[in-house]
Design an enzyme around this catalytic site. Structure first.
Site, short mmCIF file in Angstrom:
data_model
loop_
_atom_site.label_atom_id
_atom_site.label_comp_id
_atom_site.label_asym_id
_atom_site.label_seq_id
_atom_site.Cartn_x
_atom_site.Cartn_y
_atom_site.Cartn_z
N PRO A 136 0.77 -1.25 0.00
CA PRO A 136 0.00 0.00 0.00
C PRO A 136 0.80 1.30 0.00
CG PRO A 136 0.05 -0.92 2.19
CD PRO A 136 0.76 -1.91 1.31
N CYS A 137 1.44 1.61 -1.12
CA CYS A 137 2.20 2.85 -1.23
C CYS A 137 1.30 4.08 -1.18
CB CYS A 137 3.05 2.85 -2.49
SG CYS A 137 2.15 2.48 -4.00
#
EC number: 2.1.1.63
Length: 177
Positions: free
Chosen positions: A133-134
């Site tokens: 989850p950047c």
């Protein structure tokens, strides 16, 4: 051999890649660095890995937190891999700053500090968007910066996760970060 499959999401078409055993790529087809790690020799094929990744995406886009992670194979440098592993620890519905990630890496390596810019480069080159989850990484000041899929998508993803957006903002164009 690498394999690819497409997934139609509410935020745009997604390209997935795998080696048959683990997912090694997931990008919005119009995002920066799309398919950068995909080998030239690949073919479109349905696999159990893609079925599992699609199941994860179905749950996620329904606004729910998936309770599993598809098998992942990170094709990257050791530094980027460490950053991506930290991204995997950011809880659904929460955010972490680039500086926070840099501080965590520095502490793990026994260093006094680590460059948040270097962390930003590693985050930006994340090859397995969403699942790693950047989009949950924000600037220290609360700015929503640096998402290869686009800031509008980042806002929609954080909103989908019901992140408290009251202290987050999109920088004005031309503003130095």
């Amino acid at each position: 051999m690498e394999y690819i499959r497409y997934y139609e999401s509410p935020l745009g078409r997604i390209l997935m890649s795998c080696d048959g055993k683990a997912l090694n790529g997931l990008w919005f087809v119009d995002q920066k660095y799309c398919a950068l790690t995909l080998s030239e020799e690949h073919q479109e094929k349905n696999t159990a890995v893609f079925d599992r990744a699609s199941e994860w995406l179905d749950i996620y886009f329904q606004g729910r937190e998936p309770d599993f992670t598809p098998p992942l194979a990170m094709k990257t440098t050791p530094f980027r891999k460490k950053v991506w592993e930290i991204l995997l620890t950011i809880p659904y519905g929460q955010t972490m700053t680039y500086g926070g990630i840099a501080g965590r890496l520095a502490a793990e390596k026994g260093l006094s500090h680590m460059s948040a810019q270097a962390v930003g480069g590693a985050v930006g080159h994340n090859a397995v968007s969403l699942i790693i989850p950047c989009h949950r990484v924000v600037g220290t000041d609360g700015s929503l910066t640096g998402y290869a899929g686009g800031i509008d998508r980042k806002v929609k993803l954080l909103t989908l996760e019901k992140v408290n957006m009251s202290s987050l903002f999109v920088p004005k164009k031309g503003t130095a970060l």
